[in-house]
Design an enzyme around this catalytic site. Structure first.
Site, short mmCIF file in Angstrom:
data_model
loop_
_atom_site.label_atom_id
_atom_site.label_comp_id
_atom_site.label_asym_id
_atom_site.label_seq_id
_atom_site.Cartn_x
_atom_site.Cartn_y
_atom_site.Cartn_z
N GLU A 184 -3.96 7.67 7.93
CA GLU A 184 -4.82 6.63 7.26
C GLU A 184 -5.59 6.03 8.42
OE1 GLU A 184 -6.04 4.44 3.02
OE2 GLU A 184 -4.41 6.45 2.96
N GLU A 210 2.40 2.16 -3.56
CA GLU A 210 1.08 2.15 -4.13
C GLU A 210 1.44 4.06 -4.54
OE1 GLU A 210 -3.50 3.87 -3.50
OE2 GLU A 210 -3.37 1.78 -3.22
N HIS A 211 1.57 4.32 -2.92
CA HIS A 211 0.92 5.99 -2.90
C HIS A 211 2.67 6.60 -2.67
CE1 HIS A 211 -1.29 7.35 0.63
NE2 HIS A 211 -2.06 5.81 0.89
N HIS A 255 0.80 -1.39 -0.46
CA HIS A 255 0.26 0.12 -0.27
C HIS A 255 0.52 1.41 -0.22
CE1 HIS A 255 -2.78 3.48 2.38
NE2 HIS A 255 -3.03 3.09 0.48
#
Length: 447
Positions: free
Chosen positions: A147, A70-71, A67
């Site tokens: 997040e 991905e950022h 993840h």
């Protein structure tokens, strides 16, 4: 179901249209798969690049790396400055984003068809030229940690599901949260991302899906031009970690400040990848629809509306997950209804499926609704691409999307009863409850 019959019949009586919109599949020399679905209703195209890697590939101590990477894929390459990717697509009148799942990571753009090449050029660039800057990494890592705090640590429902998966799965990598455990996010380094990028971001581990107003051979030519020149790397081998057999009901309780209690029940159930008889997975799809999908499902019609024991109740099951999964139930009790009473009511609906075969009338209604839902999902260019990408990234052929509809229609009451008896048993069951915890702010001593 007359509308559904007309819609499905339309697929049969328009062979010319079906031929024109036929899905085409290609394989580049470097091992990258290219799948094109023409859909010429508007001069728009959806482009998606899927990588076969997600949180279920991660090892202990490195959760969340898929993840975070991905950022970072938006934070610059040798040729494109940080965040410029998004600005370029926006300037072309398009939109873009990405998402990470348990089994895949995907990047997508929706834009006018004349700009498809620019989107592919940008995607190919960041497949091989990503720059992982320390300052950008630290900034983005802080975003991900925040997040996590918002979506999990400070969200009772998110926290319950995270705890449920961590306890229900002993070995399966589905026990790890996609966003990662906070400790791993606090100790992650740029070197971890660089290793993950070099390990998995390769054309032979990627799928390009393009849906829209395009000619398949033209898309293939663009794919060869931009992706075909990227050398394949030796792919990492995923080492499967089989889940040990569960020996009885597993229970857990989560106590945090919350507005309302929640009940989650999960029965370990096979996916298509590990059933010996494929009909079992399709029967579980239909069983799930009967039990808890939609307003006419048994959980909603009986437990919510008739018995008034819950304000909401539903179930979910994925027949095409990469690894064996679960059939999951979630319910929120009505006011003054104990969680134990609600669990008993849900169990009664499960047991009813075991003891009494579903009627042909109810089965037909549910099958029609299930097929209609899957057919209507394909009306969107984005979801056409997403369905293809998910199926391929999880190790299945996209052709199973069409085959699935016929198999669902063939499910019998006896098959639904058989899988209920075989898989919805206590030996496969994990039960999690969220019990709201009083806070000092409410003027009550903490429990």
């Amino acid at each position: 179901m007359r509308i559904l019959s007309i819609l499905l019949f339309g697929f049969v009586i328009l062979p010319a249209l079906a031929e024109q919109n036929r899905v085409e599949e290609f394989m580049l020399d470097n091992g990258m798969k290219v799948i094109v679905q023409p859909d010429r209703r508007a001069p728009v195209v959806v482009s998606q690049v899927w990588y076969r890697v997600g949180s279920s590939y991660e090892l202990p101590g490195a959760t969340g790396v898929s993840h975070v990477l991905e950022h970072m894929m938006f934070k610059g390459t040798k040729h494109v400055p940080p965040d410029e990717f998004s600005r370029i697509i926006a300037a072309l009148g398009g939109s873009e984003n990405a998402f990470t799942g348990v089994d895949y990571t995907a990047y997508f753009e929706t834009l006018s068809k004349q700009h498809l090449e620019r989107a592919l050029e940008l995607e190919a660039d960041r497949m091989r030229n990503l720059l992982l800057d320390e300052k950008e990494f630290q900034r983005e890592l802080a975003v991900v940690r925040e997040e996590r705090r918002l979506r999990t640590d400070d969200d009772p429902n998110g926290l319950l599901w995270e705890q449920f998966n961590a306890v229900a799965w002993r070995v399966s990598p589905y026990r790890n949260p996609v966003i990662g455990w906070m400790h791993d996010l606090e100790t992650m380094s740029v070197a971890d991302l660089q290793h993950w990028y070099e390990q998995w971001y390769s054309p032979d581990n990627a799928i390009l899906v393009v849906v829209g107003d395009v000619q398949p051979m033209e898309v293939l030519a663009l794919a060869k031009k931009h992706f075909g020149v990227i050398e394949a790397r030796k792919k990492s081998v995923y080492r499967a970690r089989p889940e040990p057999e569960q020996k009885g009901v597993t229970r857990l309780q989560v106590k945090v400040p919350a507005e309302q209690p929640i009940l989650v029940m999960g029965y370990k159930s096979p996916a298509m990848v590990d059933v010996k008889e494929p009909w079992e997975a399709y029967a579980l799809v239909v069983l799930n629809s009967i039990l808890g999908e939609g307003d006419s499902s048994r959980l909603t019609s009986r437990v919510v509306r008739e018995q008034k024991l819950a304000v909401s109740a539903g179930s979910s099951y994925d027949a095409f997950s990469r690894l064996s999964g679960m059939l999951e139930l979630e319910a929120i009790p009505a006011e003054n209804v104990d969680l134990e009473v609600l669990e008993k009511a849900l169990r009664e609906q499960v047991n009813a499926l075991k003891s009494i075969p579903v009627s042909q009338e109810e089965l037909q209604r549910v099958v029609n609704q299930t097929v209609a839902k899957k057919v209507y999902a394909r009306d969107s260019l984005f979801y056409q691409a997403m369905l293809i990408g998910m199926r391929e990234a999880n190790g299945y052929d996209w052709k199973t999307l069409d085959e699935e509809l016929q198999h669902i229609r063939s499910v019998t009451p006896e098959q639904v009863q058989a899988v209920a008896r075989k898989y919805l048993i206590d030996e496969h069951l994990t039960v999690a409850v969220l019990r709201p915890k009083k806070t000092d702010a409410e003027g009550v001593k903490k429990s």
